[in-house]
Design a protein around this motif. Structure first.
Motif, mmCIF file in Angstrom:
data_model
loop_
_atom_site.group_PDB
_atom_site.id
_atom_site.type_symbol
_atom_site.label_atom_id
_atom_site.label_comp_id
_atom_site.label_asym_id
_atom_site.label_seq_id
_atom_site.Cartn_x
_atom_site.Cartn_y
_atom_site.Cartn_z
ATOM 1 N N TYR A 10 0.822 -1.206 0.000
ATOM 2 C CA TYR A 10 0.000 0.000 0.000
ATOM 3 C C TYR A 10 0.858 1.259 0.000
ATOM 4 N N ILE A 11 2.015 1.194 0.657
ATOM 5 C CA ILE A 11 2.834 2.383 0.826
ATOM 6 C C ILE A 11 3.360 2.934 -0.490
ATOM 7 N N TRP A 12 3.478 2.094 -1.508
ATOM 8 C CA TRP A 12 4.007 2.545 -2.790
ATOM 9 C C TRP A 12 3.028 3.457 -3.532
ATOM 10 N N TYR A 13 1.767 3.461 -3.109
ATOM 11 C CA TYR A 13 0.767 4.311 -3.746
ATOM 12 C C TYR A 13 0.556 5.624 -2.994
ATOM 13 N N MET A 14 1.339 5.853 -1.946
ATOM 14 C CA MET A 14 1.179 7.055 -1.137
ATOM 15 C C MET A 14 1.679 8.299 -1.872
ATOM 16 N N ASN A 15 0.964 9.399 -1.658
ATOM 17 C CA ASN A 15 1.356 10.699 -2.185
ATOM 18 C C ASN A 15 2.044 11.446 -1.033
ATOM 19 N N VAL A 16 3.364 11.517 -1.082
ATOM 20 C CA VAL A 16 4.152 12.071 0.021
ATOM 21 C C VAL A 16 4.870 13.335 -0.438
ATOM 22 N N HIS A 17 4.650 14.428 0.275
ATOM 23 C CA HIS A 17 5.309 15.688 -0.034
ATOM 24 C C HIS A 17 6.359 16.000 1.031
ATOM 25 N N VAL A 18 7.572 16.268 0.593
ATOM 26 C CA VAL A 18 8.627 16.741 1.485
ATOM 27 C C VAL A 18 8.725 18.257 1.326
ATOM 28 N N ILE A 19 8.700 18.959 2.451
ATOM 29 C CA ILE A 19 8.715 20.426 2.434
ATOM 30 C C ILE A 19 9.956 20.926 3.164
ATOM 31 N N ILE A 20 10.710 21.790 2.487
ATOM 32 C CA ILE A 20 11.935 22.353 3.050
ATOM 33 C C ILE A 20 11.897 23.866 2.888
ATOM 34 N N SER A 21 12.097 24.579 3.976
ATOM 35 C CA SER A 21 12.202 26.038 3.936
ATOM 36 C C SER A 21 13.676 26.403 4.047
ATOM 37 N N THR A 22 14.169 27.211 3.097
ATOM 38 C CA THR A 22 15.599 27.520 3.081
ATOM 39 C C THR A 22 15.874 29.002 3.272
ATOM 40 N N HIS A 23 17.034 29.272 3.861
ATOM 41 C CA HIS A 23 17.573 30.628 3.947
ATOM 42 C C HIS A 23 19.077 30.488 4.166
ATOM 43 N N ASP A 42 9.234 6.974 -3.425
ATOM 44 C CA ASP A 42 9.203 8.210 -4.201
ATOM 45 C C ASP A 42 8.444 9.289 -3.443
ATOM 46 N N VAL A 43 8.969 10.506 -3.500
ATOM 47 C CA VAL A 43 8.323 11.637 -2.836
ATOM 48 C C VAL A 43 8.389 12.852 -3.748
ATOM 49 N N HIS A 44 7.543 13.836 -3.444
ATOM 50 C CA HIS A 44 7.586 15.122 -4.135
ATOM 51 C C HIS A 44 8.346 16.100 -3.238
ATOM 52 N N ILE A 45 9.419 16.685 -3.754
ATOM 53 C CA ILE A 45 10.220 17.616 -2.965
ATOM 54 C C ILE A 45 9.817 19.046 -3.319
ATOM 55 N N ASN A 46 9.425 19.798 -2.304
ATOM 56 C CA ASN A 46 8.987 21.187 -2.464
ATOM 57 C C ASN A 46 9.837 22.076 -1.565
ATOM 58 N N ILE A 47 10.437 23.098 -2.148
ATOM 59 C CA ILE A 47 11.305 23.995 -1.386
ATOM 60 C C ILE A 47 10.817 25.423 -1.546
ATOM 61 N N ILE A 48 10.832 26.171 -0.451
ATOM 62 C CA ILE A 48 10.517 27.593 -0.497
ATOM 63 C C ILE A 48 11.699 28.340 0.088
ATOM 64 N N ASP A 49 12.265 29.256 -0.682
ATOM 65 C CA ASP A 49 13.468 29.967 -0.255
ATOM 66 C C ASP A 49 13.131 31.384 0.195
ATOM 67 N N ASN A 50 13.713 31.752 1.317
ATOM 68 C CA ASN A 50 13.493 33.079 1.897
ATOM 69 C C ASN A 50 14.699 33.974 1.624
ATOM 70 N N VAL A 51 14.735 34.523 0.435
ATOM 71 C CA VAL A 51 15.748 35.484 -0.016
ATOM 72 C C VAL A 51 17.167 35.133 0.416
ATOM 73 N N SER A 52 17.597 33.922 0.089
ATOM 74 C CA SER A 52 18.982 33.537 0.364
ATOM 75 C C SER A 52 19.936 34.431 -0.417
ATOM 76 N N THR A 53 21.040 34.788 0.222
ATOM 77 C CA THR A 53 22.055 35.608 -0.436
ATOM 78 C C THR A 53 23.309 34.805 -0.769
ATOM 79 N N ASP A 54 23.287 33.502 -0.463
ATOM 80 C CA ASP A 54 24.403 32.641 -0.835
ATOM 81 C C ASP A 54 24.023 31.862 -2.100
ATOM 82 N N GLN A 55 24.573 30.680 -2.288
ATOM 83 C CA GLN A 55 24.359 29.897 -3.501
ATOM 84 C C GLN A 55 23.203 28.893 -3.400
ATOM 85 N N THR A 56 22.374 29.023 -2.370
ATOM 86 C CA THR A 56 21.309 28.042 -2.147
ATOM 87 C C THR A 56 20.423 27.848 -3.384
ATOM 88 N N VAL A 57 19.877 28.918 -3.905
ATOM 89 C CA VAL A 57 18.952 28.827 -5.041
ATOM 90 C C VAL A 57 19.661 28.311 -6.284
#
Length: 333
Positions: A10-23, A42-57
């Protein structure tokens, strides 16, 4: 862990979102994302960046084109940033959301193992692995304080006696490595945007318990959190004290007026004590902290009313008509 054959399928049919907030997370972000990509499911990776001034983005865009990336124009902080992608996960039918700090990473079976635990223990809304330090040599210092007997009953005794269970009730664990079920997310809602720095995860676990969900520790699973233990400054300790008191006043498991009375009495006592002892710096800090708390009472009471309802702060956009940018604007405003 004892797992049924059906749960494994059953676990292979799961819709899993990974959320990462970066700065400014360039130092860790490759290791963080690669650990998720190396997960056993398998997962969906979602990132939201808060105006990083280094090389993150730049690193994310060049090395991980499969990652969904939102770039904020201002630093919105942890709670509001995560709320944007939590709404997205809900709208896209996520069964589970895994919140991951930019300076944290997981082992291959961590996310899958956490999902299996929630599948077999639906009284839990949030479950977290053991948090190891970045070097892999010891428990993350703050995490070690969460495992005391009064915060995680039975865990230390079972660990010593080598009779560990697959999950333990935990009073609190920070949101660096959280798996949250969809049912919990829809009932509890999103992080309270009144918390701009610290406190949002404490508040969320309080709200979860108030609605009957347990917080779980999965001792057979590991995550790593690379934050060096540094001596806290006086200013930092005072900020934490203010946030801790706001969390107490907002806690739906507590009586607001009783907690407010207790705080007021202690506040007056402290003022007299500092005045009599001539500790004018402490007196000024106490007045400033008390002023912030008393001026926040209206906001706290309003937030308590909102959080009593299911799905607080979700405000799901009907038919997905609003873009992620518009959702960001909603949080800013």
């Amino acid at each position: 862990m004892q797992l049924s054959h059906n749960s494994n399928e059953y676990i292979w049919y799961m819709n899993v979102h990974v959320i990462i907030s970066t700065h400014n997370g360039a130092y860790w972000i490759e290791k963080c994302i690669n650990s998720v990509l190396n997960s056993s499911i398998d997962v969906h990776i979602n990132i939201i960046d808060n105006v990083s001034t280094d090389q993150t983005v730049d690193l994310i865009q060049s090395k991980f084109p499969e990652v969904y990336l939102v770039r904020n124009e201002i630093d919105m902080g942890f709670a509001k940033s995560n709320n944007i992608l939590l709404r997205k996960a809900i709208e896209e039918g996520a069964d589970y959301v895994f919140l991951l700090n930019q300076d944290a990473w997981v082992e291959k079976d961590t996310i899958e193992g956490l999902i299996k635990i929630l599948l077999q223990n639906n009284q839990y809304g949030i479950v977290s692995p053991v948090h190891i330090n970045g070097a892999g040599t010891a428990l993350d210092f703050n995490f070690s304080t969460y495992c005391r007997e009064n915060r995680c009953p039975g865990f230390l005794s079972d660990l010593y006696l080598k009779k560990i269970k697959e999950v333990y009730d935990l009073y609190f664990v920070n949101a660096a490595l959280w798996l949250v079920s969809r049912e919990c997310l829809l009932r509890i809602g999103l992080f309270d945007p009144m918390f701009t720095v610290y406190g949002e995860d404490v508040d969320y676990t309080n709200r979860s318990r108030a609605k009957g969900f347990k917080i779980g520790l999965a001792p057979y699973l590991r995550g790593y959190h690379d934050r060096e233990k540094r001596p806290p400054s006086v200013k930092h300790n005072r900020l934490i004290a203010i946030i801790r008191q706001i969390c107490i006043l907002k806690d739906l498991n507590r009586n607001f007026y009783k907690e407010l009375f207790t705080y007021t009495v202690n506040f007056i006592k402290n003022l007299f004590m500092y005045l009599i002892r001539g500790k004018f710096d402490s007196l000024g800090a106490e007045l400033k902290g008390g002023g912030h708390i008393f001026s926040s009472l209206k906001k706290i009471r309003r937030a308590r009313r909102i959080c009593r309802k299911d799905g607080a702060y979700i405000q799901i956009c009907s038919n997905n008509k609003k873009s992620i940018k518009q959702l960001a604007d909603m949080e800013i405003n």
